[in-house]
Scaffold this active site. Structure first.
Site, mmCIF file in Angstrom:
data_model
loop_
_atom_site.group_PDB
_atom_site.id
_atom_site.type_symbol
_atom_site.label_atom_id
_atom_site.label_comp_id
_atom_site.label_asym_id
_atom_site.label_seq_id
_atom_site.Cartn_x
_atom_site.Cartn_y
_atom_site.Cartn_z
ATOM 1 N N ALA A 32 0.735 -1.297 0.090
ATOM 2 C CA ALA A 32 0.065 -0.064 -0.188
ATOM 3 C C ALA A 32 1.022 1.106 -0.094
ATOM 4 O O ALA A 32 1.060 2.074 0.958
ATOM 5 C CB ALA A 32 -0.918 -0.033 1.156
ATOM 6 N N HIS A 37 7.131 5.987 1.577
ATOM 7 C CA HIS A 37 8.009 4.802 0.881
ATOM 8 C C HIS A 37 8.724 4.988 -0.133
ATOM 9 O O HIS A 37 10.118 4.767 -0.191
ATOM 10 C CB HIS A 37 6.912 3.530 0.628
ATOM 11 C CG HIS A 37 6.021 3.022 1.686
ATOM 12 N ND1 HIS A 37 4.725 3.175 1.551
ATOM 13 C CD2 HIS A 37 6.376 2.557 2.649
ATOM 14 C CE1 HIS A 37 4.366 2.609 2.717
ATOM 15 N NE2 HIS A 37 5.074 2.083 3.568
#
Ligand code: PAF
Length: 279
Positions: A32, A37
């Site tokens: 996700a 990230h």
């Protein structure tokens, strides 16, 4: 981008890079993926020759089975994002690969770190984090490991794990990436409806309010005020705490010099959000 699903294929692929003396940067994730990230992947690309990412929603770190069931996944867009960002190798194991039946989970001596904050409110959570990160580090053997500071306590736990298990990776705790209104990026944000999404930004506002107003002396009133403000805005609060940034020792008085971190965990309905800010 090379995608491998087994530890054997991972080891075999990594050997090809190591044989060429290429350095390995590693970003463990539960998928996700969001800009937080991606900022870690970008940093790994800058600092190392090869960037390895793992996507594995680790069941053992969810103390609440409902939370595990509802954890968002978006593998197709994750693959696109990683490809665009220049990730070299994605490790995408299934549960049986990481936790074979014969596996005997070991206990990690995390001491004080496991008794406070997330450790207190999510019993067993950090043991689960250590189980998976220990296995991933043993498999990837990265030169550098990249983690997001939004999970402040997790960063400290993983630092402790690397000391306990003598994993030599150099640790990078990277800045939290925020939305325009300050909300820390998190996979769980995807579960917020538009009303909850608007409210969620209060966490950042309250962290900033405490940071901007805190004065040396007795500081517990700031925690109480933060809790009150969150509750007035519809949150159910696990904690608003102020701790020593260095070791997460809970602080009640402040000398005005010691670096602090303010930490919040609170629910909007059944969605649990965490964030922190240094002072
Ligand atoms: O922060 C996360 O996404 C997870 O806790 C981690 C470090 C990937 C371990 O499952």
């Amino acid at each position: 981008m090379i995608i491998v699903k087994t530890l054997q294929d991972l080891t075999r692929t990594l050997r090809r890079f190591r044989d060429k003396n290429q350095t390995i940067g590693f970003v463990p994730t539960m998928g996700a993926l969001h800009q937080g990230h991606i900022s870690l992947v970008e940093k790994a690309r800058l600092d190392c020759d090869i960037c390895v990412v793992s996507i594995f929603v680790n069941p053992t770190q969810f103390n609440n089975p409902e939370d595990f069931k509802k954890y968002p996944t978006s593998i197709e867009s994750d693959l696109d994002l990683l490809e665009e960002t220049g990730c070299h190798l994605l490790f995408l194991p299934d549960v049986a690969e990481i936790y074979p039946v014969s596996d005997n989970s070991e206990k990690y001596e995390l001491g004080y770190l496991e008794t406070i904050l997330e450790g207190e409110y999510r019993p067993g959570h950090f043991q689960g984090v250590c189980q998976v990160v220990d296995k991933l580090l043993a498999a990837v053997e990265p030169d550098d490991l990249f983690l997001g500071s939004k999970d402040y306590q997790q960063c400290m736990v993983i630092k402790k794990l690397t000391e306990l298990k003598s994993h030599p990776a150099k640790l990078h705790f990277c800045p939290t990436v925020r939305e325009n209104d300050g909300l820390a990026m998190s996979s769980r944000n995807r579960r917020l409806n538009s009303n909850q999404r608007d409210k969620a930004a209060h966490i950042y506002k309250i962290l900033s309010f405490i940071r901007d107003n805190i004065k040396p002396g007795y500081i517990d009133d700031y925690k109480l005020r933060g809790k009150q403000l969150l509750e007035e805005n519809g949150f159910k609060v696990d904690y608003v705490e102020i701790a020593k940034a260095e070791n997460l020792e809970i602080m009640h008085e402040w000398d005005g010099k010691t670096e602090l971190v303010i930490l919040i965990a609170a629910y909007l309905d059944d969605i649990r959000l965490i964030d922190n800010m240094k002072v």
